[in-house]
Design a protein around this motif. Structure first.
Motif, PDB file in Angstrom:
ATOM      1  N   THR A 155      28.151  97.128  70.030  1.00 53.73           N
ATOM      2  CA  THR A 155      29.207  96.130  69.515  1.00 53.73           C
ATOM      3  C   THR A 155      29.989  95.826  70.685  1.00 53.73           C
ATOM      4  OG1 THR A 155      30.368  95.027  67.738  1.00 53.73           O
ATOM      5  CG2 THR A 155      30.809  97.491  68.431  1.00 53.73           C
ATOM      6  N   THR A 156      30.802  94.967  70.621  1.00 55.67           N
ATOM      7  CA  THR A 156      31.555  94.542  71.739  1.00 55.67           C
ATOM      8  C   THR A 156      33.024  95.075  71.538  1.00 55.67           C
ATOM      9  OG1 THR A 156      32.157  92.483  70.680  1.00 55.67           O
ATOM     10  CG2 THR A 156      30.375  92.416  72.386  1.00 55.67           C
ATOM     11  N   ALA A 157      33.869  95.193  72.423  1.00 59.77           N
ATOM     12  CA  ALA A 157      35.100  95.498  72.554  1.00 59.77           C
ATOM     13  C   ALA A 157      35.985  94.763  71.579  1.00 59.77           C
ATOM     14  CB  ALA A 157      35.940  95.765  73.677  1.00 59.77           C
ATOM     15  N   ALA A 158      35.729  93.471  71.496  1.00 59.49           N
ATOM     16  CA  ALA A 158      36.368  92.458  70.585  1.00 59.49           C
ATOM     17  C   ALA A 158      35.937  92.692  69.120  1.00 59.49           C
ATOM     18  CB  ALA A 158      35.860  90.971  71.053  1.00 59.49           C
ATOM     19  N   VAL A 159      34.846  92.936  68.794  1.00 65.39           N
ATOM     20  CA  VAL A 159      34.628  93.415  67.513  1.00 65.39           C
ATOM     21  C   VAL A 159      35.182  94.761  67.104  1.00 65.39           C
ATOM     22  CG1 VAL A 159      32.588  94.224  65.944  1.00 65.39           C
ATOM     23  CG2 VAL A 159      32.199  92.196  67.457  1.00 65.39           C
ATOM     24  N   VAL A 160      35.354  95.654  67.747  1.00 66.25           N
ATOM     25  CA  VAL A 160      36.061  96.802  67.767  1.00 66.25           C
ATOM     26  C   VAL A 160      37.576  96.412  67.174  1.00 66.25           C
ATOM     27  CG1 VAL A 160      36.948  98.899  68.551  1.00 66.25           C
ATOM     28  CG2 VAL A 160      34.549  98.465  68.946  1.00 66.25           C
ATOM     29  N   GLY A 180      32.173  81.750  77.696  1.00 69.07           N
ATOM     30  CA  GLY A 180      32.671  80.691  77.769  1.00 69.07           C
ATOM     31  C   GLY A 180      31.878  79.506  77.018  1.00 69.07           C
ATOM     32  N   SER A 181      30.555  79.641  77.242  1.00 73.01           N
ATOM     33  CA  SER A 181      29.655  78.675  76.255  1.00 73.01           C
ATOM     34  C   SER A 181      29.588  78.938  74.967  1.00 73.01           C
ATOM     35  CB  SER A 181      28.209  78.752  77.169  1.00 73.01           C
ATOM     36  OG  SER A 181      27.305  78.321  76.344  1.00 73.01           O
ATOM     37  N   TRP A 182      29.471  80.259  74.620  1.00 74.48           N
ATOM     38  CA  TRP A 182      29.642  80.517  73.196  1.00 74.48           C
ATOM     39  C   TRP A 182      30.740  80.381  72.581  1.00 74.48           C
ATOM     40  CZ3 TRP A 182      25.065  80.581  70.828  1.00 74.48           C
ATOM     41  CH2 TRP A 182      24.001  80.849  71.485  1.00 74.48           C
ATOM     42  N   LEU A 183      31.860  80.412  73.256  1.00 77.61           N
ATOM     43  CA  LEU A 183      33.103  80.151  72.406  1.00 77.61           C
ATOM     44  C   LEU A 183      33.314  78.803  72.140  1.00 77.61           C
ATOM     45  CD1 LEU A 183      35.587  82.219  74.630  1.00 77.61           C
ATOM     46  CD2 LEU A 183      35.446  82.322  71.964  1.00 77.61           C
ATOM     47  N   GLN A 184      32.824  77.917  72.920  1.00 76.15           N
ATOM     48  CA  GLN A 184      32.482  76.377  72.667  1.00 76.15           C
ATOM     49  C   GLN A 184      31.645  76.060  71.431  1.00 76.15           C
ATOM     50  OE1 GLN A 184      31.530  74.258  76.307  1.00 76.15           O
ATOM     51  NE2 GLN A 184      33.777  74.585  77.121  1.00 76.15           N
ATOM     52  N   ARG A 185      30.444  76.907  71.163  1.00 74.35           N
ATOM     53  CA  ARG A 185      29.758  76.754  70.311  1.00 74.35           C
ATOM     54  C   ARG A 185      30.024  77.300  68.867  1.00 74.35           C
ATOM     55  NH1 ARG A 185      23.834  78.150  73.299  1.00 74.35           N
ATOM     56  NH2 ARG A 185      24.835  78.046  75.422  1.00 74.35           N
ATOM     57  N   VAL A 186      30.657  78.375  68.712  1.00 76.29           N
ATOM     58  CA  VAL A 186      30.860  79.074  67.409  1.00 76.29           C
ATOM     59  C   VAL A 186      32.364  79.234  67.119  1.00 76.29           C
ATOM     60  CG1 VAL A 186      28.791  80.353  67.549  1.00 76.29           C
ATOM     61  CG2 VAL A 186      30.797  81.356  68.358  1.00 76.29           C
ATOM     62  N   SER A 187      33.548  79.101  68.034  1.00 76.06           N
ATOM     63  CA  SER A 187      34.653  79.523  67.899  1.00 76.06           C
ATOM     64  C   SER A 187      35.514  78.315  67.260  1.00 76.06           C
ATOM     65  CB  SER A 187      35.521  80.100  69.100  1.00 76.06           C
ATOM     66  OG  SER A 187      36.424  80.501  68.902  1.00 76.06           O
ATOM     67  N   ALA A 188      36.244  78.616  66.330  1.00 85.72           N
ATOM     68  CA  ALA A 188      37.172  77.522  65.491  1.00 85.72           C
ATOM     69  C   ALA A 188      38.423  78.278  65.678  1.00 85.72           C
ATOM     70  CB  ALA A 188      36.835  77.455  64.301  1.00 85.72           C
ATOM     71  N   GLY A 189      39.354  78.321  66.820  1.00 79.47           N
ATOM     72  CA  GLY A 189      40.512  78.968  66.727  1.00 79.47           C
ATOM     73  C   GLY A 189      40.286  80.489  67.089  1.00 79.47           C
ATOM     74  N   ALA A 190      41.008  81.328  66.250  1.00 80.50           N
ATOM     75  CA  ALA A 190      40.936  82.585  66.525  1.00 80.50           C
ATOM     76  C   ALA A 190      39.670  83.212  65.837  1.00 80.50           C
ATOM     77  CB  ALA A 190      42.199  83.273  65.967  1.00 80.50           C
ATOM     78  N   ALA A 235      31.403  85.340  69.236  1.00 77.92           N
ATOM     79  CA  ALA A 235      31.085  84.806  70.575  1.00 77.92           C
ATOM     80  C   ALA A 235      30.782  85.723  71.654  1.00 77.92           C
ATOM     81  CB  ALA A 235      32.214  83.730  70.995  1.00 77.92           C
ATOM     82  N   THR A 236      31.824  86.871  71.466  1.00 74.48           N
ATOM     83  CA  THR A 236      31.406  88.041  72.343  1.00 74.48           C
ATOM     84  C   THR A 236      30.069  88.704  72.309  1.00 74.48           C
ATOM     85  OG1 THR A 236      32.505  89.834  71.273  1.00 74.48           O
ATOM     86  CG2 THR A 236      33.841  88.608  72.849  1.00 74.48           C
ATOM     87  N   VAL A 237      29.689  88.619  71.081  1.00 73.65           N
ATOM     88  CA  VAL A 237      28.483  89.344  70.556  1.00 73.65           C
ATOM     89  C   VAL A 237      27.141  88.473  71.125  1.00 73.65           C
ATOM     90  CG1 VAL A 237      26.742  89.953  68.552  1.00 73.65           C
ATOM     91  CG2 VAL A 237      29.248  90.645  68.477  1.00 73.65           C
ATOM     92  N   LEU A 238      27.471  87.362  70.783  1.00 65.51           N
ATOM     93  CA  LEU A 238      26.287  86.372  71.594  1.00 65.51           C
ATOM     94  C   LEU A 238      26.156  86.191  73.053  1.00 65.51           C
ATOM     95  CD1 LEU A 238      26.698  83.550  68.793  1.00 65.51           C
ATOM     96  CD2 LEU A 238      25.143  85.153  68.979  1.00 65.51           C
ATOM     97  N   ALA A 239      27.421  86.376  73.650  1.00 63.50           N
ATOM     98  CA  ALA A 239      27.334  86.444  75.241  1.00 63.50           C
ATOM     99  C   ALA A 239      26.577  87.798  75.926  1.00 63.50           C
ATOM    100  CB  ALA A 239      28.846  86.232  75.595  1.00 63.50           C
ATOM    101  N   ASP A 266      25.931  88.216  60.274  1.00 66.08           N
ATOM    102  CA  ASP A 266      25.851  87.770  58.957  1.00 66.08           C
ATOM    103  C   ASP A 266      26.230  86.393  58.703  1.00 66.08           C
ATOM    104  OD1 ASP A 266      24.391  89.739  57.968  1.00 66.08           O
ATOM    105  OD2 ASP A 266      25.919  90.677  57.162  1.00 66.08           O
ATOM    106  N   ASP A 267      27.411  85.691  59.273  1.00 68.53           N
ATOM    107  CA  ASP A 267      27.481  84.510  59.341  1.00 68.53           C
ATOM    108  C   ASP A 267      26.378  83.514  59.696  1.00 68.53           C
ATOM    109  OD1 ASP A 267      28.793  81.690  60.701  1.00 68.53           O
ATOM    110  OD2 ASP A 267      30.197  82.517  59.093  1.00 68.53           O
ATOM    111  N   ARG A 268      25.980  82.657  58.393  1.00 72.10           N
ATOM    112  CA  ARG A 268      24.727  81.716  58.745  1.00 72.10           C
ATOM    113  C   ARG A 268      25.047  80.723  59.572  1.00 72.10           C
ATOM    114  NH1 ARG A 268      23.585  77.918  53.678  1.00 72.10           N
ATOM    115  NH2 ARG A 268      25.559  79.225  53.255  1.00 72.10           N
ATOM    116  N   ASN A 269      26.252  80.019  59.674  1.00 70.25           N
ATOM    117  CA  ASN A 269      26.439  79.119  60.868  1.00 70.25           C
ATOM    118  C   ASN A 269      26.395  79.582  62.334  1.00 70.25           C
ATOM    119  OD1 ASN A 269      26.718  77.038  59.028  1.00 70.25           O
ATOM    120  ND2 ASN A 269      28.822  77.208  58.567  1.00 70.25           N
ATOM    121  N   ALA A 270      26.994  80.731  62.420  1.00 68.88           N
ATOM    122  CA  ALA A 270      26.879  81.270  63.746  1.00 68.88           C
ATOM    123  C   ALA A 270      25.668  81.863  63.977  1.00 68.88           C
ATOM    124  CB  ALA A 270      28.000  82.465  63.893  1.00 68.88           C
ATOM    125  N   ARG A 271      24.802  82.320  63.150  1.00 74.62           N
ATOM    126  CA  ARG A 271      23.210  82.707  63.408  1.00 74.62           C
ATOM    127  C   ARG A 271      22.569  81.549  63.841  1.00 74.62           C
ATOM    128  NH1 ARG A 271      22.639  85.842  59.290  1.00 74.62           N
ATOM    129  NH2 ARG A 271      21.822  84.179  58.058  1.00 74.62           N
TER     130      ARG A 271
END
Length: 167
Positions: A34-39, A68-78, A84-88, A100-105
């Motif tokens: 997992t990523t440091a952000a998830v931790v 940067g690309s994934w933040l634009q695609r899945v991030s809504a503020g915080a 996004a880090t997981v996807l990157a 598990d989030d259907r929209n992000a998946r």
């Protein structure tokens, strides 16, 4: 062996039901990271990182570009920054994101990633005899009781997984 890179939600819910050990057993057929952000997200919720999960960082040049690309695609503020880090990381390292989030998946799949949710991992564990169907159903039901959202009511995992050709 392909790595699984885990988002916050499955780990959080397993932690809430004190079954991080079971989740680790279920996921033992892969290398799990997992990523440091998830931790950070887990720590904010009072869930300690389980020993079976390694922490990776999204700080290499290719990872930062992908982030940067994934933040634009899945991030809504915080929200969804951990996703996004997981996807990157998954994109750069050829890993399978577990989200598990259907929209992000769905965004991940549209972006060319082989993204799945926890139920896919549980079904794979059943198929490889790491967990029995009744034990898997009980685990998923406990996750539902902790607030996880899945497309069936308690007791419905095996039928759902069979209907979706996962079992």
């Amino acid at each position: 062996m392909t790595d699984l890179v885990w988002d916050t939600s499955p780990i959080l819910h397993a932690g809430r039901i004190d079954r991080l050990d079971v989740l680790g057993d279920i996921a033992s057929g892969w290398k799990n990271v997992t990523t440091a952000a998830v931790v950070e997200e887990l720590e904010a919720e009072g869930v300690a990182l389980p020993g079976w999960l390694d922490v990776v960082h999204v700080d290499g040049l290719a990872e930062l570009v992908a982030l940067g690309s994934w933040l634009q695609r899945v991030s809504a503020g915080a929200r969804n920054r951990g996703e996004a880090t997981v996807l990157a990381w998954a994109e750069v390292h050829g890993a399978i994101p577990i989200i598990d989030d259907r929209n992000a998946r769905a965004a991940a799949q549209r972006g060319g990633l082989d993204a799945h949710g926890l139920l896919w991992v549980v079904a794979a564990a059943v198929k490889s005899d790491r967990i029995t169907r009744p034990a898997a159903s009980g685990f998923v039901d406990a996750m539902l009781a902790s607030g996880a959202r899945y497309p069936f009511e308690p007791g419905g995992f095996v039928d759902w997984a069979t209907e979706h050709s996962l079992l």
